[in-house]
Design an enzyme around this catalytic site. Structure first.
Site, mmCIF file in Angstrom:
data_model
loop_
_atom_site.group_PDB
_atom_site.id
_atom_site.type_symbol
_atom_site.label_atom_id
_atom_site.label_comp_id
_atom_site.label_asym_id
_atom_site.label_seq_id
_atom_site.Cartn_x
_atom_site.Cartn_y
_atom_site.Cartn_z
ATOM 1 N N LYS A 58 0.825 -1.215 0.000
ATOM 2 C CA LYS A 58 0.000 0.000 0.000
ATOM 3 C C LYS A 58 0.860 1.267 0.000
ATOM 4 C CE LYS A 58 -2.219 -1.296 3.713
ATOM 5 N NZ LYS A 58 -1.504 -2.596 3.857
ATOM 6 N N THR A 59 1.833 1.320 0.890
ATOM 7 C CA THR A 59 2.712 2.498 0.927
ATOM 8 C C THR A 59 3.460 2.633 -0.394
ATOM 9 O OG1 THR A 59 2.958 2.287 3.323
ATOM 10 C CG2 THR A 59 4.637 3.568 2.174
ATOM 11 N N THR A 114 -6.047 -1.371 6.608
ATOM 12 C CA THR A 114 -6.057 -2.825 6.643
ATOM 13 C C THR A 114 -7.492 -3.311 6.746
ATOM 14 O OG1 THR A 114 -5.675 -2.595 9.008
ATOM 15 C CG2 THR A 114 -3.780 -3.149 7.652
ATOM 16 N N ASP A 134 -1.950 6.985 5.899
ATOM 17 C CA ASP A 134 -1.872 5.577 6.271
ATOM 18 C C ASP A 134 -2.815 5.320 7.449
ATOM 19 O OD1 ASP A 134 -0.936 3.035 5.967
ATOM 20 O OD2 ASP A 134 1.114 3.456 6.612
ATOM 21 N N ARG A 154 6.479 -8.187 2.018
ATOM 22 C CA ARG A 154 7.349 -7.740 3.116
ATOM 23 C C ARG A 154 8.013 -8.929 3.785
ATOM 24 N NH1 ARG A 154 4.392 -4.091 6.385
ATOM 25 N NH2 ARG A 154 5.412 -2.438 5.207
HETATM 26 N N1 LIG Z 1 4.001 -5.595 -5.839
HETATM 27 C C1 LIG Z 1 5.203 -5.508 -5.280
HETATM 28 N N2 LIG Z 1 6.322 -5.709 -6.018
HETATM 29 C C2 LIG Z 1 7.530 -5.649 -5.442
HETATM 30 N N3 LIG Z 1 7.757 -5.372 -4.143
HETATM 31 C C3 LIG Z 1 6.694 -5.138 -3.370
HETATM 32 C C4 LIG Z 1 5.378 -5.197 -3.895
HETATM 33 N N4 LIG Z 1 4.512 -4.920 -2.892
HETATM 34 C C5 LIG Z 1 5.246 -4.711 -1.801
HETATM 35 N N5 LIG Z 1 6.569 -4.841 -2.068
HETATM 36 C C6 LIG Z 1 7.657 -4.692 -1.109
HETATM 37 O O1 LIG Z 1 7.210 -5.123 0.163
HETATM 38 C C7 LIG Z 1 7.575 -4.208 1.178
HETATM 39 C C8 LIG Z 1 6.338 -3.761 1.922
HETATM 40 O O2 LIG Z 1 5.512 -2.977 1.081
HETATM 41 P P1 LIG Z 1 4.674 -1.743 1.662
HETATM 42 O O3 LIG Z 1 4.238 -0.923 0.499
HETATM 43 O O4 LIG Z 1 5.442 -1.037 2.714
HETATM 44 O O5 LIG Z 1 3.413 -2.507 2.299
HETATM 45 P P2 LIG Z 1 2.190 -1.928 3.141
HETATM 46 O O6 LIG Z 1 2.267 -0.418 3.093
HETATM 47 O O7 LIG Z 1 0.966 -2.468 2.474
HETATM 48 O O8 LIG Z 1 2.336 -2.465 4.539
HETATM 49 C C9 LIG Z 1 8.338 -3.078 0.484
HETATM 50 O O9 LIG Z 1 9.709 -3.312 0.644
HETATM 51 C C10 LIG Z 1 7.989 -3.220 -0.958
HETATM 52 O O10 LIG Z 1 9.076 -2.880 -1.752
HETATM 53 MG MG LIG Z 2 2.572 0.814 4.766
#
Ligand SMILES: Nc1ncnc2c1ncn2[C@@H]1O[C@H](COP(=O)(O)OP(=O)(O)O)[C@@H](O)[C@H]1O
Ligand SMILES: [Mg+2]
Length: 357
Positions: free
Chosen positions: A77-78, A171, A122, A230
């Site tokens: 998401k981030t 979430t 977020d 992650r």
């Molecule tokens: N579709 C994707 N392709 C490659 N890497 C991803 C992908 N989605 C997430 N990641 C990796 O996973 C990690 C967590 O992603 P993040 O965007 O912080 O998740 P969230 O905000 O949903 O908790 C980051 O290091 C990101 O680079």
């Molecule tokens: Mg996040």
């Protein structure tokens, strides 16, 4: 307490398979984040739809519609919020629901946005009520009322905002009040990733981290990553450590499996806590049904830890079921731990009517 609040607790943070970001993740994640939609792996539908939304806005020379991203921690998401800003050629401001205590905090952020800026909010479901109400107006009319003074003398001064794009992440989309949900022009629900997608994530990260890994090594890590990029990235870093110390640095299937055995992450991504819960359920209670409190005592954990940290994944994997009569192991749980279910005695065993076993 709900599930995502408690995944932020110590019990969850210490786990290698926790899906919330720990401090080490935060440091590495910036380097591993895909920078544009083309680099973003998987989530085909979301990518296709978002691509249309952003292209159309660009073609019109307009600011993109507000976007809501929902999905479990660690699914990207981030990352997507940053990609949205990059694709729009816009700056991004990052904040979160819990960081906004008062409506005034939000007013300060909103009034300092530049035209076209992306505001990433977020954990938007954890914003305070007054801030939420201010956000409604800001999203719809690009306007906020700033209250000046207190008591009867207080006056609301309307303030025009430049057009901006709100990207909200949650979430739990179900927790958002409908008026807030309705103000997003586009809602993307992020799914857990399939093993082939996780393999691509792992190969990509290995490349960026300058780690050598073969196809089977990536597959081995992918299978233990709980559908979550992650976690895949975190396991990759631990396996890299092992490969450096115990081998020649190259990650093969054998190295990955041996490393993750050291860290007690099994072939399906269960860790010590998950396996402890399943083992107690199978060995002490014949597969259930057994009450949550009893199960928690048996594994020496808090009730909440079992319910909110271990169970969601076990349920998702089809290893455990929550029934009105208590927790029940599925046939897959017996198979996973290599145990044989006791022969059914006919009545009194919840397994029978639940699974027809
Ligand atoms: N579709 C994707 N392709 C490659 N890497 C991803 C992908 N989605 C997430 N990641 C990796 O996973 C990690 C967590 O992603 P993040 O965007 O912080 O998740 P969230 O905000 O949903 O908790 C980051 O290091 C990101 O680079
Ligand atoms: Mg996040």
């Amino acid at each position: 307490m709900n599930w995502d609040d408690t995944t932020g607790t110590d019990a969850a943070d210490e786990r290698l398979v926790a899906s919330v970001a720990d401090r080490e993740d935060q440091a590495v994640e910036a380097a591993l984040r895909p920078k544009d939609l083309g680099e973003f792996i998987g989530q085909e539908k979301v990518r296709e739809q978002l691509d249309l939304v952003l292209r159309a806005a660009r073609a019109r020379g307009a600011t993109a519609d507000h976007v809501l991203l929902s999905g479990a921690p660690g699914l990207g998401k981030t990352t997507l919020s940053m990609i949205i800003a990059a694709e729009m050629g816009a700056p991004i401001r990052i904040t979160s629901g819990p960081a906004i205590q008062h409506a005034g905090d939000l007013a300060a952020i909103l009034s300092s946005l530049q035209e076209g800026e992306v505001l990433f909010l977020d954990e938007i479901h954890r914003m305070s009520r007054p801030a939420e109400e201010m956000l409604y107006m800001a999203m719809e009319d690009f306007r906020v009322d700033v209250i000046v003074g207190k008591g009867p003398g207080a006056t609301a001064i309307p303030l025009e905002l430049p057009p901006f794009t709100l990207v909200g992440a949650t979430t739990r989309a179900g927790l958002l009040p409908p008026p807030l949900r309705d103000r997003f022009g586009f809602t993307a629900h992020m799914e857990f990733y399939e093993p082939p997608e996780l393999r691509r994530v792992i190969h990509r990260s290995a490349n960026l981290l300058d780690v050598e890994i073969d196809t089977d090594g990536a597959a081995e890590i992918a299978g233990r990553s709980r559908g979550t990029p992650r976690i895949a990235n975190r396991l990759l870093r631990r396996v890299r450590d092992y490969a450096q110390v115990k081998a020649d640095g190259v990650i093969t299937r054998e190295i990955a499996a041996a490393a993750l055995q050291v860290y007690e992450v099994d072939a399906r991504g269960l860790d010590r806590l998950d396996r402890g819960v399943l083992e107690a359920l199978l060995k002490l209670f014949g597969g259930g049904p057994v009450g949550l409190s009893t199960l928690a005592v048996a594994v020496g954990e808090e009730r909440e830890t079992v319910e909110e940290v271990a169970e969601p994944f076990l349920v998702r994997e089809g290893l455990l079921a929550r029934t009105p009569r208590g927790r029940v192991a599925t046939p897959a749980a017996w198979a996973h731990l290599g145990l044989t279910p006791p022969r059914s005695t006919g009545t009194g065993n919840g397994q029978q009517d639940l699974f027809g076993a």
